[in-house]
Design a protein around this motif. Structure first.
Motif, PDB file in Angstrom:
ATOM      1  N   VAL A 435      30.096  26.357  42.858  1.00 44.11           N
ATOM      2  CA  VAL A 435      31.367  26.520  42.553  1.00 44.11           C
ATOM      3  C   VAL A 435      31.512  28.492  42.351  1.00 44.11           C
ATOM      4  CG1 VAL A 435      33.129  26.145  40.891  1.00 44.11           C
ATOM      5  CG2 VAL A 435      31.846  24.168  41.755  1.00 44.11           C
ATOM      6  N   THR A 436      32.655  28.607  42.766  1.00 43.44           N
ATOM      7  CA  THR A 436      32.611  30.108  42.699  1.00 43.44           C
ATOM      8  C   THR A 436      33.458  30.598  42.317  1.00 43.44           C
ATOM      9  OG1 THR A 436      33.574  30.893  44.533  1.00 43.44           O
ATOM     10  CG2 THR A 436      31.322  30.832  44.490  1.00 43.44           C
ATOM     11  N   ARG A 437      33.615  31.574  41.352  1.00 42.36           N
ATOM     12  CA  ARG A 437      34.311  32.363  40.415  1.00 42.36           C
ATOM     13  C   ARG A 437      36.025  31.853  41.272  1.00 42.36           C
ATOM     14  NH1 ARG A 437      35.585  35.036  35.364  1.00 42.36           N
ATOM     15  NH2 ARG A 437      33.123  35.511  36.083  1.00 42.36           N
ATOM     16  N   GLU A 438      36.513  32.640  42.655  1.00 43.15           N
ATOM     17  CA  GLU A 438      36.989  32.988  43.440  1.00 43.15           C
ATOM     18  C   GLU A 438      37.268  31.149  44.138  1.00 43.15           C
ATOM     19  OE1 GLU A 438      39.559  34.390  43.625  1.00 43.15           O
ATOM     20  OE2 GLU A 438      38.970  36.317  42.609  1.00 43.15           O
ATOM     21  N   PRO A 439      38.148  30.778  44.330  1.00 42.30           N
ATOM     22  CA  PRO A 439      38.529  29.030  45.295  1.00 42.30           C
ATOM     23  C   PRO A 439      37.723  29.777  46.526  1.00 42.30           C
ATOM     24  CG  PRO A 439      40.262  29.433  44.769  1.00 42.30           C
ATOM     25  CD  PRO A 439      39.517  30.629  44.421  1.00 42.30           C
ATOM     26  N   LYS A 440      36.336  29.320  47.321  1.00 47.33           N
ATOM     27  CA  LYS A 440      35.646  28.998  48.711  1.00 47.33           C
ATOM     28  C   LYS A 440      37.088  28.324  49.595  1.00 47.33           C
ATOM     29  CE  LYS A 440      31.183  27.990  46.696  1.00 47.33           C
ATOM     30  NZ  LYS A 440      30.099  26.887  47.495  1.00 47.33           N
ATOM     31  N   ALA A 441      36.656  29.062  50.957  1.00 46.68           N
ATOM     32  CA  ALA A 441      38.139  28.791  52.209  1.00 46.68           C
ATOM     33  C   ALA A 441      37.669  27.227  52.279  1.00 46.68           C
ATOM     34  CB  ALA A 441      37.066  29.299  53.358  1.00 46.68           C
ATOM     35  N   GLY A 442      39.247  26.628  52.575  1.00 47.83           N
ATOM     36  CA  GLY A 442      38.922  25.285  52.600  1.00 47.83           C
ATOM     37  C   GLY A 442      38.615  23.737  51.290  1.00 47.83           C
ATOM     38  N   ALA A 443      38.860  24.974  50.340  1.00 46.69           N
ATOM     39  CA  ALA A 443      38.724  24.547  49.222  1.00 46.69           C
ATOM     40  C   ALA A 443      39.973  23.656  48.750  1.00 46.69           C
ATOM     41  CB  ALA A 443      38.451  25.489  48.369  1.00 46.69           C
ATOM     42  N   GLU A 444      40.159  22.401  48.397  1.00 44.15           N
ATOM     43  CA  GLU A 444      40.918  21.774  47.962  1.00 44.15           C
ATOM     44  C   GLU A 444      41.244  20.774  46.472  1.00 44.15           C
ATOM     45  OE1 GLU A 444      40.687  18.162  51.030  1.00 44.15           O
ATOM     46  OE2 GLU A 444      40.813  19.826  52.357  1.00 44.15           O
ATOM     47  N   GLY A 445      42.117  20.412  46.255  1.00 43.12           N
ATOM     48  CA  GLY A 445      42.303  19.818  44.480  1.00 43.12           C
ATOM     49  C   GLY A 445      41.913  20.705  44.479  1.00 43.12           C
ATOM     50  N   VAL A 446      41.476  20.162  42.816  1.00 46.84           N
ATOM     51  CA  VAL A 446      41.076  21.269  41.353  1.00 46.84           C
ATOM     52  C   VAL A 446      40.001  22.105  42.115  1.00 46.84           C
ATOM     53  CG1 VAL A 446      41.303  18.659  39.968  1.00 46.84           C
ATOM     54  CG2 VAL A 446      39.634  19.905  40.514  1.00 46.84           C
ATOM     55  N   LEU A 447      39.353  22.251  42.586  1.00 47.96           N
ATOM     56  CA  LEU A 447      38.444  23.231  43.159  1.00 47.96           C
ATOM     57  C   LEU A 447      39.419  24.119  43.802  1.00 47.96           C
ATOM     58  CD1 LEU A 447      35.072  21.851  44.523  1.00 47.96           C
ATOM     59  CD2 LEU A 447      35.881  22.586  42.316  1.00 47.96           C
ATOM     60  N   ALA A 448      40.731  24.339  44.266  1.00 46.88           N
ATOM     61  CA  ALA A 448      41.528  25.354  44.949  1.00 46.88           C
ATOM     62  C   ALA A 448      41.857  25.468  44.036  1.00 46.88           C
ATOM     63  CB  ALA A 448      42.115  24.779  46.093  1.00 46.88           C
ATOM     64  N   SER A 449      42.219  24.981  42.452  1.00 42.79           N
ATOM     65  CA  SER A 449      43.213  25.675  41.468  1.00 42.79           C
ATOM     66  C   SER A 449      42.491  27.344  40.819  1.00 42.79           C
ATOM     67  CB  SER A 449      43.602  24.555  40.639  1.00 42.79           C
ATOM     68  OG  SER A 449      44.484  25.340  39.374  1.00 42.79           O
ATOM     69  N   GLU A 450      43.161  28.222  40.818  1.00 45.74           N
ATOM     70  CA  GLU A 450      42.541  29.334  40.693  1.00 45.74           C
ATOM     71  C   GLU A 450      42.409  29.635  38.683  1.00 45.74           C
ATOM     72  OE1 GLU A 450      44.185  33.057  42.161  1.00 45.74           O
ATOM     73  OE2 GLU A 450      43.737  33.115  43.661  1.00 45.74           O
ATOM     74  N   ALA A 451      43.529  28.365  38.537  1.00 41.99           N
ATOM     75  CA  ALA A 451      43.692  28.858  36.615  1.00 41.99           C
ATOM     76  C   ALA A 451      42.461  27.867  36.648  1.00 41.99           C
ATOM     77  CB  ALA A 451      44.920  27.337  36.308  1.00 41.99           C
ATOM     78  N   PHE A 452      42.384  26.779  37.235  1.00 39.34           N
ATOM     79  CA  PHE A 452      40.830  25.961  36.282  1.00 39.34           C
ATOM     80  C   PHE A 452      39.461  26.659  36.436  1.00 39.34           C
ATOM     81  CE2 PHE A 452      37.531  22.665  37.614  1.00 39.34           C
ATOM     82  CZ  PHE A 452      37.498  22.457  36.482  1.00 39.34           C
ATOM     83  N   LEU A 453      39.661  27.006  37.872  1.00 39.22           N
ATOM     84  CA  LEU A 453      38.151  28.131  38.262  1.00 39.22           C
ATOM     85  C   LEU A 453      37.921  29.598  36.936  1.00 39.22           C
ATOM     86  CD1 LEU A 453      38.339  28.035  41.727  1.00 39.22           C
ATOM     87  CD2 LEU A 453      36.768  26.824  40.618  1.00 39.22           C
ATOM     88  N   GLU A 454      39.406  29.344  36.621  1.00 38.02           N
ATOM     89  CA  GLU A 454      39.411  31.017  35.371  1.00 38.02           C
ATOM     90  C   GLU A 454      38.798  30.308  34.424  1.00 38.02           C
ATOM     91  OE1 GLU A 454      42.746  33.869  33.834  1.00 38.02           O
ATOM     92  OE2 GLU A 454      43.359  32.590  35.138  1.00 38.02           O
TER      93      GLU A 454
END
Length: 633
Positions: A435-454
C-alpha cells in the motif's frame, strides 16, 4: 499534605484564582480554547471558516454526489482539486449570505409559494381541488431526510442569495448586431492543413551514450525512487454488514404485512359508477349554464328520493350518449382515468351512495357508486421475502449511525488491534501488501480513498502501529486500518533502473528533435510556401467541430491572425511532438435560420450574464475582504 489542602480548600481556591486569572489578562485567551484547535482555512468579512467546517462540508458534498452517481470514481471526489472546489463554494455561499444580509434581501411568502409550485415533484402532489397533499409532501421530504419547515427555510435562503447576483445578471442584454458579431467569431470555421512531427518518428535518431544516461538519471532522481510502502490491515463497516446482522421475528413480519396490505397488493383499487350528465361546457353562456345546473339539481333530488330509479332516469335524462343507453354505467376505472372533479367524488363515496351535483369541464354530473373492486392481496408466504428485505433495509438505515458510533469508539479505545472491532461487530479483517501513500492506478474501494491513505501514513500510525480513527468514506461506509510493517521510500540505484532511464531519456530527446525539426520547417515554409511538403489534406475546423484535431492544434488554428493568408502557426504538443498549422481561409457561414439566430443571441446574452455575475462576485469578495488561508492545489 493532602489532608491539609482539604482543610484549607477555600484558601487554596482563592490562591489559584489569583494566580491563574492574571495570566489570562496578560497573555490572553487563545480563540482555539473556545472553538477547538481546528485551523482557519478561509475568512469572509471577519468570519472564519475552519478546517472542521471544510471537512464536514466536503464529506456532505461527496456523499450527495455518490448517492446521485453510484458509479462515480471516489478518487475524483477525494482529490485536492475537488476538496478545494468545496472550499470555494463555501466561501461563495458565505459572501452571498453577507451580501444578502447587508442589502436586506428577503424572500416573501408569495415568492416562496410560487417557486414551490414550479417544482415538478411537489406539483404532482396536488389534489383534484388544487390543494396540496400535505401528508404526501411531508413524506416526499422525509425520504430525503428533511422536514417541510427545514426545506422551505433552505429554499427561502437560497432564493434570497440568488437575488444578490441575479439582480446584476438579469440586466444583461445585447443587440442582435452585437450578438451576431460575437457568435460569428465564436462559431467561425477555418480551412486548415497540418503537418505533424511526432516524437515516435524521431526515436531512432536519438544517440544514446552511457554518460548521457547517467547525467539524466542524476538530474531526475525523483523519478527513480521506490515509494514508501506498507503492509496494512483494515476493516470496513458498511450498510450491508449492519443489514446482515439484523434478526427479524415472525410477528414483526406479520405486522408489517397487515399494515402495508394496500402497498403489497397487485394492481390498483377500481371503482364502478353510473352517472347522469347534463351537458354544460365552459364555453356555454352563463344563463344557459345556470339553467343546466338547475336541471341537474332537480335530477339529483329525484334520484336521491328513489335511488332504485337511477338507471331508468339515466336512460331518460343523461346527455352522455356513450353511457345513457346502459343506464349511465361507466364500468370499472382506476385513479387517473376520469377528469379530476369526477374522480375526487367517485373515490370519496361509499358503495350505493349518490354524489350530488358534480361540476366538470363537460357539465354537471350526478354519480352513483355501484361497486368497489379492491386489488388482490397476495398471500403472506408469497411476499415474505420482500417484507424481510424491506424491513432489513429500513432498520439498517436507522441502525447504521448507532453501529458506526460503536465502531468508531472501539477502534479508538482499543487502538492496538482491530480484532476487538472484528469480534464485536462481526467484521472481516483484510490484509494487503504494497500500500502506498497515493492511490495506485486502478485502486478500488477503501484503497482508492485519499482520506484513508492519509490517515494510514500519518506519523502516529507508522511509528506506533496504532489503529487509525474511523474514516467516513461515504455511501454509508467507514473504515479503520493499521500499519503492520512499513518500508520508507528509497532511491533506486542506476543499475536497477537503467532500462527505464534509457526509455525516458530517448523519449525526451526524441521530443526535442521533433520540435527542432518542426521549428526549422516552419521558418522555411513561412519564407517560401512553395516548399511546404507533407501537409495533410485540408479540413474545415470549428470550435464545435474539431474533426479529431488535438486541442493544442485546434486552439492555434482558431486563434491565428488572418490579416494575411495563408497564416502559419507552430504548436507544441508536449511529449507527443510538434505540429505546423497552415490556415488557408475563413469559410463563410451557412445561411442560418431565424431560430438559430435567436438561439445564438440567447446564448450570447447568457454568456454576458454569467460574465457580469462573475465580475460582480469578484467585487463582493474584495468588499468583504475574502482571504484564503490555504493554497490552491
Amino acid at each position: 499534605m493532602l489532608e491539609s489542602i482539604r482543610k484549607h480548600s477555600k484558601f487554596v481556591m482563592i490562591l489559584l484564582f489569583l494566580l491563574i486569572i492574571p495570566s489570562f489578562i496578560f497573555v490572553g485567551i487563545d480563540q482555539s480554547y473556545f472553538s477547538g484547535s481546528s485551523p482557519t482555512v478561509a475568512r469572509v468579512d471577519g468570519q472564519d471558516i475552519t478546517q472542521n467546517d471544510w471537512d464536514n462540508a466536503h464529506r456532505y458534498e461527496s456523499d450527495r454526489l455518490r448517492a446521485e452517481n453510484p458509479g462515480i470514481d471516489s478518487k475524483l471526489l477525494d482529490s485536492p482539486q475537488a476538496r478545494y472546489a468545496t472550499l470555494e463554494r463555501m466561501v461563495r455561499d458565505r459572501v452571498l449570505q453577507v451580501a444578502a444580509q447587508k442589502m436586506h434581501l428577503v424572500t416573501s411568502d408569495a415568492a416562496l409559494a410560487s417557486t414551490l409550485q414550479k417544482i415538478p415533484a411537489i406539483a404532482s402532489l396536488r389534489k383534484p381541488d388544487g390543494s396540496l397533499d400535505a401528508e404526501g409532501y411531508r413524506a416526499l421530504l422525509a425520504a430525503q431526510g428533511m422536514t417541510p419547515e427545514g426545506y422551505e427555510a433552505a429554499l427561502r435562503r437560497d432564493m434570497s442569495l440568488g437575488q444578490v447576483l441575479g439582480n446584476v445578471m438579469n440586466t444583461a442584454l445585447a443587440t442582435p448586431a452585437v450578438a451576431n458579431a460575437a457568435m460569428d467569431a465564436f462559431l467561425q470555421r477555418r480551412e486548415i492543413q497540418v503537418a505533424q512531427f511526432l516524437t515516435k518518428d524521431f526515436v531512432s535518431q536519438v544517440q544514446v551514450k552511457d554518460e548521457d544516461l547517467k547525467a539524466f538519471y542524476q538530474a531526475n532522481l525523483a523519478k527513480f525512487q521506490q515509494s514508501e510502502q506498507a503492509r496494512v490491515e483494515y476493516v470496513v463497516l458498511d450498510l450491508k454488514t449492519v443489514r446482515d446482522g439484523i434478526e427479524l421475528n415472525e410477528s414483526d413480519l406479520q405486522t408489517y404485512y397487515k399494515e402495508n396490505a394496500s402497498r403489497l397488493a397487485s394492481g390498483q383499487e377500481e371503482r364502478r359508477a353510473s352517472h347522469i350528465l347534463v351537458n354544460a361546457p365552459k364555453s356555454m353562456p352563463t344563463k344557459e349554464r345556470e339553467a343546466a345546473k338547475a336541471k341537474a339539481q332537480a335530477i339529483d333530488e329525484k334520484v336521491k328520493a328513489n335511488p332504485a330509479s337511477f338507471t331508468e332516469v339515466a336512460k331518460a335524462e343523461s346527455q352522455d350518449t356513450g353511457s345513457a343507453a346502459s343506464g349511465g354505467d361507466l364500468g370499472y376505472f382506476a385513479r387517473g382515468a376520469m377528469v379530476p372533479e369526477f374522480e375526487q367524488a367517485a373515490f370519496g363515496m361509499q358503495k350505493g351512495e349518490i354524489s350530488g351535483v358534480v361540476e366538470s369541464e363537460f357539465g354537471f354530473h350526478i354519480i352513483q357508486l355501484t361497486d368497489v373492486k379492491q386489488p388482490e392481496l397476495p398471500s403472506f408466504a408469497s411476499v415474505r421475502e420482500k417484507i424481510v428485505n424491506d424491513l432489513k433495509d429500513q432498520q439498517a438505515q436507522r441502525k447504521f449511525a448507532e453501529v458506526a458510533e460503536v465502531f468508531a469508539n472501539t477502534v479508538y479505545e482499543q487502538a492496538e488491534s482491530l480484532q476487538p472491532a472484528v469480534e464485536k461487530l462481526g467484521l472481516k479483517l483484510q490484509t494487503v501488501d504494497g500500500v502506498t501513500r497515493e492511490p495506485k492506478a486502478g485502486a478500488e474501494g477503501v484503497l482508492a480513498s485519499e482520506a484513508f491513505l492519509e490517515a494510514l501514513f500519518a506519523a502516529d500510525s507508522i511509528d506506533n502501529k496504532r489503529n487509525t480513527d474511523a474514516i467516513d468514506i461515504g455511501s454509508n461506509q467507514m473504515v479503520s486500518g493499521r500499519v503492520v510493517s512499513y518500508q520508507p521510500a528509497k532511491q533506486l540505484a542506476f543499475e536497477d533502473v537503467a532500462e527505464r532511464v534509457k526509455t525516458l531519456y530517448v523519449e525526451q530527446q526524441a521530443a526535442v528533435l521533433a520540435r527542432e525539426a518542426g521549428e526549422a520547417k516552419l521558418a522555411e515554409w513561412k519564407a517560401d510556401a512553395s516548399k511546404a511538403q507533407g501537409l495533410l489534406p485540408a479540413v474545415v475546423v470549428a470550435r464545435d467541430n474539431p474533426v479529431g484535431m488535438p486541442s493544442q492544434v485546434l486552439s492555434a488554428a482558431l486563434q491565428a491572425k488572418t490579416d494575411a493568408l495563408p497564416a502559419w502557426e507552430g504548436v507544441s504538443m508536449g511529449d507527443a511532438g510538434y505540429a505546423i498549422v497552415k490556415v488557408n481561409k475563413i469559410v463563410p457561414q451557412d445561411t442560418r435560420s431565424e431560430d438559430f439566430a435567436r438561439q445564438a443571441s440567447l446564448q450570447y446574452v447568457q454568456l454576458i450574464s454569467t460574465a457580469e455575475g462573475a465580475a460582480y462576485y469578484e467585487l463582493l469578495k474584495k468588499k468583504f475582504d475574502v482571504q484564503f488561508k490555504v493554497a490552491r492545489p
